[in-house]
Design an enzyme around this catalytic site. Sequence first.
Site, PDB file in Angstrom:
ATOM      1  N   GLU A 221      91.752  51.541  20.137  1.00  0.00           N
ATOM      2  CA  GLU A 221      93.126  51.973  20.414  1.00  0.00           C
ATOM      3  C   GLU A 221      93.365  52.158  21.914  1.00  0.00           C
ATOM      4  O   GLU A 221      94.413  51.766  22.426  1.00  0.00           O
ATOM      5  CB  GLU A 221      93.431  53.262  19.638  1.00  0.00           C
ATOM      6  CG  GLU A 221      93.485  53.028  18.136  1.00  0.00           C
ATOM      7  CD  GLU A 221      93.680  54.279  17.313  1.00  0.00           C
ATOM      8  OE1 GLU A 221      94.015  54.133  16.122  1.00  0.00           O
ATOM      9  OE2 GLU A 221      93.511  55.406  17.832  1.00  0.00           O
TER      10      GLU A 221
ATOM     11  N   THR B  44      98.556  65.694   8.356  1.00  0.00           N
ATOM     12  CA  THR B  44      99.561  64.629   8.444  1.00  0.00           C
ATOM     13  C   THR B  44     100.908  65.091   7.923  1.00  0.00           C
ATOM     14  O   THR B  44     101.946  64.818   8.523  1.00  0.00           O
ATOM     15  CB  THR B  44      99.084  63.385   7.654  1.00  0.00           C
ATOM     16  OG1 THR B  44      97.830  62.963   8.198  1.00  0.00           O
ATOM     17  CG2 THR B  44     100.072  62.249   7.753  1.00  0.00           C
TER      18      THR B  44
ATOM     19  N   HIS C 163      99.923  60.907  16.926  1.00  0.00           N
ATOM     20  CA  HIS C 163      98.842  60.123  16.330  1.00  0.00           C
ATOM     21  C   HIS C 163      97.590  60.429  17.120  1.00  0.00           C
ATOM     22  O   HIS C 163      97.640  60.585  18.338  1.00  0.00           O
ATOM     23  CB  HIS C 163      99.130  58.615  16.432  1.00  0.00           C
ATOM     24  CG  HIS C 163      97.906  57.777  16.219  1.00  0.00           C
ATOM     25  ND1 HIS C 163      97.487  57.398  14.971  1.00  0.00           N
ATOM     26  CD2 HIS C 163      96.975  57.304  17.098  1.00  0.00           C
ATOM     27  CE1 HIS C 163      96.358  56.697  15.093  1.00  0.00           C
ATOM     28  NE2 HIS C 163      96.034  56.619  16.369  1.00  0.00           N
TER      29      HIS C 163
ATOM     30  N   TYR D  42      99.164  49.299  13.900  1.00  0.00           N
ATOM     31  CA  TYR D  42      99.072  49.846  12.542  1.00  0.00           C
ATOM     32  C   TYR D  42      98.661  48.803  11.507  1.00  0.00           C
ATOM     33  O   TYR D  42      98.886  48.992  10.310  1.00  0.00           O
ATOM     34  CB  TYR D  42     100.397  50.498  12.151  1.00  0.00           C
ATOM     35  CG  TYR D  42     100.631  51.810  12.858  1.00  0.00           C
ATOM     36  CD1 TYR D  42      99.912  52.950  12.523  1.00  0.00           C
ATOM     37  CD2 TYR D  42     101.573  51.915  13.868  1.00  0.00           C
ATOM     38  CE1 TYR D  42     100.114  54.158  13.168  1.00  0.00           C
ATOM     39  CE2 TYR D  42     101.792  53.128  14.524  1.00  0.00           C
ATOM     40  CZ  TYR D  42     101.051  54.238  14.166  1.00  0.00           C
ATOM     41  OH  TYR D  42     101.263  55.436  14.803  1.00  0.00           O
TER      42      TYR D  42
ATOM     43  N   ASN E  25     105.977  62.717  12.256  1.00  0.00           N
ATOM     44  CA  ASN E  25     105.041  63.838  12.370  1.00  0.00           C
ATOM     45  C   ASN E  25     104.481  64.022  13.785  1.00  0.00           C
ATOM     46  O   ASN E  25     103.406  64.558  13.971  1.00  0.00           O
ATOM     47  CB  ASN E  25     103.926  63.716  11.334  1.00  0.00           C
ATOM     48  CG  ASN E  25     103.078  62.477  11.507  1.00  0.00           C
ATOM     49  OD1 ASN E  25     103.210  61.735  12.481  1.00  0.00           O
ATOM     50  ND2 ASN E  25     102.201  62.236  10.545  1.00  0.00           N
TER      51      ASN E  25
ATOM     52  N   LYS F 290     104.856  60.521  19.483  1.00  0.00           N
ATOM     53  CA  LYS F 290     105.743  59.590  18.784  1.00  0.00           C
ATOM     54  C   LYS F 290     107.210  59.764  19.204  1.00  0.00           C
ATOM     55  O   LYS F 290     107.572  60.734  19.885  1.00  0.00           O
ATOM     56  CB  LYS F 290     105.588  59.780  17.279  1.00  0.00           C
ATOM     57  CG  LYS F 290     104.196  59.389  16.790  1.00  0.00           C
ATOM     58  CD  LYS F 290     104.085  59.555  15.286  1.00  0.00           C
ATOM     59  CE  LYS F 290     102.732  59.121  14.772  1.00  0.00           C
ATOM     60  NZ  LYS F 290     102.638  59.266  13.300  1.00  0.00           N
TER      61      LYS F 290
END
Length: 140
Positions: free
Chosen positions: A128, A93, A117, A51, A114, A11
């Site tokens: 995905e 998470t 993913h 998402y 965080n 991320k």
Amino acid sequence: MTTQRTFSILKPDVTQRNLTGAVNAKIEAAGLRIIAQKRIHMSLKQAETFYAVHSARPFFGELTQMMSAAPVVVQVLEADNAIARYREVMGATNPANAAPGTIRKEFAVSMGENSVHGSDAEETAAIEIAQFFAGNEIVG
């Protein structure tokens, strides 16, 4: 054991702090092979599509804004039981609840930022992966 593929995103909180190599080292040390990887700047529309399962949740707007605010690294990982293995090395998470040595315990900034993913099931992984990679980009 079954060889599986899973999808991963490093991320923006990882890419902005130049931690891509450190996170990749944790991934590889866990026995996962990175068989496809690219750095992209996800559009807001791409983030919203990715998402969509969370679209009714209160954090959806913040999540999609964060994911489209800076580059990310999308990956395909492969190993025996890759999905479970990657979820284990990612950690909980909420980084406060993550086990020592996990990616989120070591690198996450917060619950929202965080660091990574990972797919939660084989079906999800296939969907995905197809969102970001053509078959000829995956070299296992």
